[in-house]
Scaffold this motif. Sequence first.
Motif, PDB file in Angstrom:
ATOM      1  N   GLN A 122      46.156  22.782 -10.744  1.00 32.21           N
ATOM      2  CA  GLN A 122      46.693  21.949  -9.652  1.00 32.21           C
ATOM      3  C   GLN A 122      45.934  22.206  -8.346  1.00 32.21           C
ATOM      4  O   GLN A 122      45.611  21.269  -7.609  1.00 32.21           O
ATOM      5  CB  GLN A 122      48.194  22.214  -9.452  1.00 32.21           C
ATOM      6  N   GLU A 123      45.669  23.486  -8.062  1.00 30.05           N
ATOM      7  CA  GLU A 123      44.928  23.834  -6.843  1.00 30.05           C
ATOM      8  C   GLU A 123      43.505  23.268  -6.887  1.00 30.05           C
ATOM      9  O   GLU A 123      43.002  22.750  -5.894  1.00 30.05           O
ATOM     10  CB  GLU A 123      44.883  25.359  -6.656  1.00 30.05           C
ATOM     11  N   LEU A 124      42.873  23.371  -8.062  1.00 27.42           N
ATOM     12  CA  LEU A 124      41.521  22.843  -8.204  1.00 27.42           C
ATOM     13  C   LEU A 124      41.498  21.322  -8.053  1.00 27.42           C
ATOM     14  O   LEU A 124      40.596  20.770  -7.412  1.00 27.42           O
ATOM     15  CB  LEU A 124      40.932  23.249  -9.554  1.00 27.42           C
ATOM     16  N   LYS A 125      42.489  20.651  -8.624  1.00 29.61           N
ATOM     17  CA  LYS A 125      42.560  19.195  -8.497  1.00 29.61           C
ATOM     18  C   LYS A 125      42.764  18.784  -7.042  1.00 29.61           C
ATOM     19  O   LYS A 125      42.177  17.809  -6.568  1.00 29.61           O
ATOM     20  CB  LYS A 125      43.680  18.636  -9.365  1.00 29.61           C
ATOM     21  N   LYS A 126      43.591  19.536  -6.334  1.00 25.57           N
ATOM     22  CA  LYS A 126      43.826  19.258  -4.915  1.00 25.57           C
ATOM     23  C   LYS A 126      42.525  19.433  -4.123  1.00 25.57           C
ATOM     24  O   LYS A 126      42.166  18.591  -3.299  1.00 25.57           O
ATOM     25  CB  LYS A 126      44.910  20.184  -4.372  1.00 25.57           C
ATOM     26  N   SER A 127      41.828  20.517  -4.410  1.00 24.68           N
ATOM     27  CA  SER A 127      40.557  20.778  -3.727  1.00 24.68           C
ATOM     28  C   SER A 127      39.523  19.704  -4.056  1.00 24.68           C
ATOM     29  O   SER A 127      38.769  19.254  -3.178  1.00 24.68           O
ATOM     30  CB  SER A 127      40.042  22.160  -4.125  1.00 24.68           C
ATOM     31  N   LEU A 128      39.497  19.271  -5.319  1.00 24.06           N
ATOM     32  CA  LEU A 128      38.566  18.214  -5.723  1.00 24.06           C
ATOM     33  C   LEU A 128      38.878  16.909  -4.991  1.00 24.06           C
ATOM     34  O   LEU A 128      37.974  16.231  -4.496  1.00 24.06           O
ATOM     35  CB  LEU A 128      38.636  18.007  -7.237  1.00 24.06           C
ATOM     36  N   SER A 129      40.156  16.570  -4.880  1.00 24.31           N
ATOM     37  CA  SER A 129      40.551  15.344  -4.169  1.00 24.31           C
ATOM     38  C   SER A 129      40.139  15.401  -2.701  1.00 24.31           C
ATOM     39  O   SER A 129      39.643  14.413  -2.148  1.00 24.31           O
ATOM     40  CB  SER A 129      42.060  15.138  -4.269  1.00 24.31           C
ATOM     41  N   GLU A 130      40.328  16.556  -2.072  1.00 21.41           N
ATOM     42  CA  GLU A 130      39.941  16.710  -0.666  1.00 21.41           C
ATOM     43  C   GLU A 130      38.436  16.528  -0.497  1.00 21.41           C
ATOM     44  O   GLU A 130      37.984  15.864   0.435  1.00 21.41           O
ATOM     45  CB  GLU A 130      40.371  18.084  -0.153  1.00 21.41           C
ATOM     46  N   ASN A 131      37.672  17.126  -1.415  1.00 23.74           N
ATOM     47  CA  ASN A 131      36.218  16.991  -1.333  1.00 23.74           C
ATOM     48  C   ASN A 131      35.766  15.568  -1.614  1.00 23.74           C
ATOM     49  O   ASN A 131      34.805  15.093  -1.008  1.00 23.74           O
ATOM     50  CB  ASN A 131      35.536  17.974  -2.290  1.00 23.74           C
ATOM     51  N   MET A 132      36.446  14.881  -2.526  1.00 25.04           N
ATOM     52  CA  MET A 132      36.105  13.487  -2.805  1.00 25.04           C
ATOM     53  C   MET A 132      36.359  12.618  -1.577  1.00 25.04           C
ATOM     54  O   MET A 132      35.555  11.739  -1.245  1.00 25.04           O
ATOM     55  CB  MET A 132      36.906  12.958  -3.992  1.00 25.04           C
ATOM     56  N   LEU A 133      37.474  12.869  -0.900  1.00 23.54           N
ATOM     57  CA  LEU A 133      37.763  12.117   0.323  1.00 23.54           C
ATOM     58  C   LEU A 133      36.705  12.383   1.389  1.00 23.54           C
ATOM     59  O   LEU A 133      36.240  11.459   2.065  1.00 23.54           O
ATOM     60  CB  LEU A 133      39.153  12.485   0.853  1.00 23.54           C
ATOM     61  N   LYS A 134      36.331  13.642   1.526  1.00 21.30           N
ATOM     62  CA  LYS A 134      35.316  14.014   2.507  1.00 21.30           C
ATOM     63  C   LYS A 134      33.979  13.342   2.170  1.00 21.30           C
ATOM     64  O   LYS A 134      33.307  12.784   3.040  1.00 21.30           O
ATOM     65  CB  LYS A 134      35.146  15.532   2.521  1.00 21.30           C
ATOM     66  N   TYR A 135      33.612  13.371   0.891  1.00 24.50           N
ATOM     67  CA  TYR A 135      32.354  12.775   0.441  1.00 24.50           C
ATOM     68  C   TYR A 135      32.349  11.263   0.678  1.00 24.50           C
ATOM     69  O   TYR A 135      31.401  10.706   1.210  1.00 24.50           O
ATOM     70  CB  TYR A 135      32.147  13.091  -1.044  1.00 24.50           C
ATOM     71  N   ASN A 136      33.441  10.595   0.296  1.00 25.78           N
ATOM     72  CA  ASN A 136      33.530   9.144   0.500  1.00 25.78           C
ATOM     73  C   ASN A 136      33.523   8.786   1.980  1.00 25.78           C
ATOM     74  O   ASN A 136      32.972   7.760   2.379  1.00 25.78           O
ATOM     75  CB  ASN A 136      34.759   8.577  -0.201  1.00 25.78           C
ATOM     76  N   ALA A 137      34.143   9.638   2.803  1.00 24.11           N
ATOM     77  CA  ALA A 137      34.133   9.396   4.250  1.00 24.11           C
ATOM     78  C   ALA A 137      32.711   9.499   4.802  1.00 24.11           C
ATOM     79  O   ALA A 137      32.307   8.702   5.656  1.00 24.11           O
ATOM     80  CB  ALA A 137      35.054  10.376   4.958  1.00 24.11           C
ATOM     81  N   MET A 138      31.955  10.486   4.303  1.00 23.99           N
ATOM     82  CA  MET A 138      30.565  10.629   4.752  1.00 23.99           C
ATOM     83  C   MET A 138      29.745   9.403   4.379  1.00 23.99           C
ATOM     84  O   MET A 138      28.937   8.921   5.185  1.00 23.99           O
ATOM     85  CB  MET A 138      29.925  11.871   4.113  1.00 23.99           C
ATOM     86  N   LEU A 139      29.958   8.898   3.166  1.00 22.95           N
ATOM     87  CA  LEU A 139      29.208   7.718   2.730  1.00 22.95           C
ATOM     88  C   LEU A 139      29.641   6.472   3.487  1.00 22.95           C
ATOM     89  O   LEU A 139      28.816   5.633   3.834  1.00 22.95           O
ATOM     90  CB  LEU A 139      29.377   7.510   1.219  1.00 22.95           C
ATOM     91  N   SER A 140      30.939   6.354   3.762  1.00 26.39           N
ATOM     92  CA  SER A 140      31.401   5.151   4.465  1.00 26.39           C
ATOM     93  C   SER A 140      30.926   5.137   5.921  1.00 26.39           C
ATOM     94  O   SER A 140      30.734   4.068   6.490  1.00 26.39           O
ATOM     95  CB  SER A 140      32.922   5.029   4.389  1.00 26.39           C
ATOM     96  N   LYS A 141      30.704   6.312   6.513  1.00 27.00           N
ATOM     97  CA  LYS A 141      30.147   6.355   7.867  1.00 27.00           C
ATOM     98  C   LYS A 141      28.746   5.761   7.896  1.00 27.00           C
ATOM     99  O   LYS A 141      28.320   5.206   8.903  1.00 27.00           O
ATOM    100  CB  LYS A 141      30.090   7.794   8.383  1.00 27.00           C
ATOM    101  N   LYS A 142      28.057   5.878   6.768  1.00 26.86           N
ATOM    102  CA  LYS A 142      26.712   5.303   6.669  1.00 26.86           C
ATOM    103  C   LYS A 142      26.763   3.887   6.124  1.00 26.86           C
ATOM    104  O   LYS A 142      25.737   3.326   5.762  1.00 26.86           O
ATOM    105  CB  LYS A 142      25.845   6.176   5.764  1.00 26.86           C
ATOM    106  N   ARG A 143      27.968   3.354   6.014  1.00 24.47           N
ATOM    107  CA  ARG A 143      28.206   2.000   5.515  1.00 24.47           C
ATOM    108  C   ARG A 143      27.776   1.837   4.056  1.00 24.47           C
ATOM    109  O   ARG A 143      27.358   0.773   3.635  1.00 24.47           O
ATOM    110  CB  ARG A 143      27.545   0.956   6.394  1.00 24.47           C
ATOM    111  N   ILE A 144      27.863   2.925   3.304  1.00 23.29           N
ATOM    112  CA  ILE A 144      27.633   2.871   1.869  1.00 23.29           C
ATOM    113  C   ILE A 144      28.991   2.707   1.224  1.00 23.29           C
ATOM    114  O   ILE A 144      29.855   3.571   1.337  1.00 23.29           O
ATOM    115  CB  ILE A 144      26.947   4.156   1.355  1.00 23.29           C
TER     116      ILE A 144
END
Length: 125
Positions: free
Chosen positions: A83-105
């Motif tokens: 559960q902790e790993l899944k939570k951490s993975l979700s947080e990192n996925m959100l962070k990664y997608n946010a980084m890409l969306s800032k570049k309009r990807i």
Amino acid sequence: MDFSMIMSEQRIKKAYEDGDFKELPGFGKPLNLDDDLGVPQELKMAHRMMKNVGYSTDEMNVKKEMMRIEDLLRVCDDDLEKQELKKSLSENMLKYNAMLSKKRIKTNGSLFKNYEHKIENKLLK
């Protein structure tokens, strides 16, 4: 500090005071910190290609962390730890997608993930 370091510092200080550095090219301009001086020779081309298409080292680090967490999830037996790993993975996925969306990807999380898994499966076969 050893003797040679002290002498070097004194010579640099004297040259600066004498104005020897004012004639250098690029004086007073910001440094270009985007160069690839720290990248090993065999990785420079790949580094330049990744940079040219818009990937940054921050994105790569988050992506590496996501891959590490996914590997841990595959071998984890403890439900609480999963559960902790899944939570951490979700947080990192959100962070990664946010980084890409800032570049309009644009990334559709599930489509992007499915495509990624297809590529991984082909590479691992």
